[in-house]
Scaffold this motif. Structure first.
Motif, short mmCIF file in Angstrom:
data_model
loop_
_atom_site.label_atom_id
_atom_site.label_comp_id
_atom_site.label_asym_id
_atom_site.label_seq_id
_atom_site.Cartn_x
_atom_site.Cartn_y
_atom_site.Cartn_z
N VAL A 123 -9.24 -25.96 0.34
CA VAL A 123 -9.73 -27.12 1.09
C VAL A 123 -9.25 -28.39 0.40
O VAL A 123 -9.56 -28.63 -0.77
CB VAL A 123 -11.28 -27.12 1.19
CG1 VAL A 123 -11.76 -28.41 1.86
CG2 VAL A 123 -11.77 -25.90 1.95
N LEU A 124 -8.49 -29.21 1.14
CA LEU A 124 -7.94 -30.43 0.57
C LEU A 124 -8.73 -31.67 0.97
O LEU A 124 -8.74 -32.67 0.24
CB LEU A 124 -6.48 -30.60 1.02
CG LEU A 124 -5.54 -29.44 0.65
CD1 LEU A 124 -4.13 -29.73 1.19
CD2 LEU A 124 -5.50 -29.24 -0.87
N HIS A 125 -9.40 -31.59 2.13
CA HIS A 125 -10.10 -32.79 2.61
C HIS A 125 -11.09 -32.38 3.70
O HIS A 125 -10.82 -31.46 4.48
CB HIS A 125 -9.08 -33.80 3.18
CG HIS A 125 -9.69 -35.09 3.63
ND1 HIS A 125 -10.00 -35.35 4.95
CD2 HIS A 125 -10.03 -36.20 2.94
CE1 HIS A 125 -10.51 -36.57 5.05
NE2 HIS A 125 -10.54 -37.09 3.84
N ILE A 126 -12.25 -33.03 3.74
CA ILE A 126 -13.21 -32.82 4.84
C ILE A 126 -12.95 -33.90 5.89
O ILE A 126 -13.10 -35.09 5.63
CB ILE A 126 -14.66 -32.91 4.35
CG1 ILE A 126 -14.94 -31.84 3.30
CG2 ILE A 126 -15.63 -32.73 5.52
CD1 ILE A 126 -16.34 -31.91 2.70
N ASP A 127 -12.53 -33.47 7.08
CA ASP A 127 -12.22 -34.41 8.15
C ASP A 127 -13.46 -34.75 8.99
O ASP A 127 -13.60 -35.88 9.47
CB ASP A 127 -11.15 -33.82 9.08
CG ASP A 127 -9.89 -33.45 8.31
OD1 ASP A 127 -9.63 -34.09 7.28
OD2 ASP A 127 -9.17 -32.52 8.74
N GLU A 143 -21.21 -28.36 12.00
CA GLU A 143 -19.86 -28.42 12.57
C GLU A 143 -18.96 -29.06 11.53
O GLU A 143 -19.23 -30.18 11.09
CB GLU A 143 -19.87 -29.23 13.86
CG GLU A 143 -18.50 -29.31 14.54
CD GLU A 143 -18.51 -30.16 15.81
OE1 GLU A 143 -17.42 -30.42 16.35
OE2 GLU A 143 -19.61 -30.58 16.23
N VAL A 144 -17.91 -28.34 11.13
CA VAL A 144 -17.06 -28.80 10.02
C VAL A 144 -15.59 -28.71 10.40
O VAL A 144 -15.16 -27.74 11.02
CB VAL A 144 -17.30 -27.93 8.76
CG1 VAL A 144 -16.40 -28.38 7.62
CG2 VAL A 144 -18.76 -27.97 8.33
N GLU A 145 -14.85 -29.74 10.03
CA GLU A 145 -13.38 -29.70 10.14
C GLU A 145 -12.82 -30.05 8.76
O GLU A 145 -13.25 -31.02 8.14
CB GLU A 145 -12.86 -30.69 11.18
CG GLU A 145 -13.18 -30.29 12.61
CD GLU A 145 -12.46 -31.16 13.64
OE1 GLU A 145 -11.48 -31.85 13.26
OE2 GLU A 145 -12.89 -31.16 14.81
N VAL A 146 -11.85 -29.25 8.30
CA VAL A 146 -11.24 -29.51 6.99
C VAL A 146 -9.72 -29.48 7.12
O VAL A 146 -9.17 -28.86 8.03
CB VAL A 146 -11.67 -28.46 5.94
CG1 VAL A 146 -13.17 -28.51 5.73
CG2 VAL A 146 -11.22 -27.06 6.33
N SER A 147 -9.07 -30.17 6.19
CA SER A 147 -7.60 -30.17 6.13
C SER A 147 -7.14 -29.20 5.04
O SER A 147 -7.74 -29.15 3.96
CB SER A 147 -7.07 -31.56 5.82
OG SER A 147 -7.32 -32.45 6.90
N VAL A 148 -6.10 -28.44 5.38
CA VAL A 148 -5.50 -27.52 4.42
C VAL A 148 -3.99 -27.74 4.40
O VAL A 148 -3.44 -28.47 5.24
CB VAL A 148 -5.82 -26.04 4.77
CG1 VAL A 148 -7.32 -25.81 4.77
CG2 VAL A 148 -5.20 -25.66 6.12
N ASP A 149 -3.30 -27.10 3.48
CA ASP A 149 -1.85 -27.21 3.36
C ASP A 149 -1.16 -26.82 4.67
O ASP A 149 -1.47 -25.79 5.27
CB ASP A 149 -1.39 -26.29 2.23
CG ASP A 149 0.07 -26.55 1.83
OD1 ASP A 149 0.92 -26.64 2.73
OD2 ASP A 149 0.32 -26.65 0.62
N ASP A 150 -0.23 -27.68 5.12
CA ASP A 150 0.49 -27.43 6.39
C ASP A 150 1.24 -26.10 6.39
O ASP A 150 1.45 -25.50 7.45
CB ASP A 150 1.50 -28.55 6.65
CG ASP A 150 0.82 -29.89 6.91
OD1 ASP A 150 -0.21 -30.17 6.27
OD2 ASP A 150 1.32 -30.65 7.76
#
Length: 313
Positions: free
Chosen positions: A243-247, A261-268
């Protein structure tokens, strides 16, 4: 993802046990208070009895509501039936408020009409004994139900424990008034203390009812969790490998359960399976560390788009 049914089954079993015990004791209290109020001609004790009658009705409704809320999710209620507990507690608060208003009206009319000046009953001592017994029972109920709330986080038990403590305060005031009247039976003007005590009890009842109403209105409107709990869960999410960032992060309360409800950013460059594994790890981490969380929805975003998806609360 939803937790297993063990937590819910144990929760509703515990709440159900408390509501049944309260129903039995409230019926007993109502009988002795109303009998004592009539027998000793005490409007304060009668007011207390009417309040206990309301407690009987709400305990009965609470028992039924607990059964309904324990039903599993179905086609028409896909997130479960937990909110029925908030709804019933909201109705419970309205009943408390109306009871307080009616008690104030009766006491004021008694003062206007001079009904309080009527001869005191020779059975006043029995009303005094009944009020002392009622205080002890209500204190026992208040403490027991409060500990039940601490174990289950049930809004229904929280409301009921507050009501029991308020009732014990009201009954204590009634007891003090009866003592004063008992030792000053020849003082006609002092008898006005009886309707005055009824008004004080009613104000206490109104205060508690309004507080319960406000708390449960917030839950029915999908109130978010406390800031402290939200921050705790966010830190748990960020601790998950990958997990790199919580959007986006949203929480809502339904009875004593929480939905996220969660959205996270991960490595492309991660594969679909790797991204999916991260989502599952997030769910497992949150649920294993927070018993009150019932459901977690996780969406994965590419890190390169994190600025477009930033909606964190």
């Amino acid at each position: 993802m939803e937790k297993g049914s063990d937590f819910s089954e144990e929760y509703y079993k515990k709440v159900g046990n408390f509501t049944v015990v309260q129903l039995i004791l409230n019926v007993l209290l109502t009988i002795i208070k109303l009998f004592g109020g009539i027998f000793a001609s005490s409007s304060a004790l009668l007011s207390d009895g009417v309040d206990s009658l309301g407690d009987c009705l709400t305990s009965l409704v609470s028992t039924i509501a607990n059964k309904k809320a324990s039903k599993k999710a179905d086609k028409d209620h896909q997130f479960g039936h937990e909110k029925i507990e908030n709804f019933i507690t909201l109705l419970f608060s309205i009943f408390i408020i109306l009871s307080g208003v009616l008690l104030i009206y009766d006491a004021v009319m008694s003062m206007i009409n001079g009904d309080y000046k009527e001869e005191l009953s020779k059975n006043l001592i029995y009303a005094l004994i009944i009020s002392i017994v009622a205080i002890l029972i209500k204190l026992f109920l208040g403490i027991a139900v409060f500990f039940g709330y601490k174990k289950t986080k049930s809004p229904l038990l929280k409301a009921q424990s507050l009501d029991h403590f308020l009732d014990s305060i009201g009954t204590f005031i009634t007891c003090v008034a009866l003592v004063i009247l008992y030792f000053n039976q020849t003082n006609v003007e002092l008898r006005i203390i009886d309707p005055i005590v009824s008004i004080i009890i009613a104000i206490i009842i109104l205060t508690g009812g309004c507080r319960i109403f406000i708390d449960n209105s917030a839950s029915l409107l999908d109130k978010a969790c406390s800031k402290e709990l939200n921050e705790k869960i966010k830190n748990e999410i960020l601790s998950v490998n990958g997990v790199l960032h919580i959007d986006l992060f949203r929480s809502r309360i339904a009875s004593n359960r929480i939905f996220l409800e969660v959205e996270v950013s991960v490595d492309d460059n991660l594969s679909l399976k790797e991204a999916h594994d991260i989502a599952e790890n997030i769910k497992d981490t949150i649920i294993s560390n927070n018993n009150e969380v019932k459901g977690v929805s996780v969406h994965i975003n590419p890190y390169s788009h994190k600025d477009q998806n930033n909606d964190i609360f």
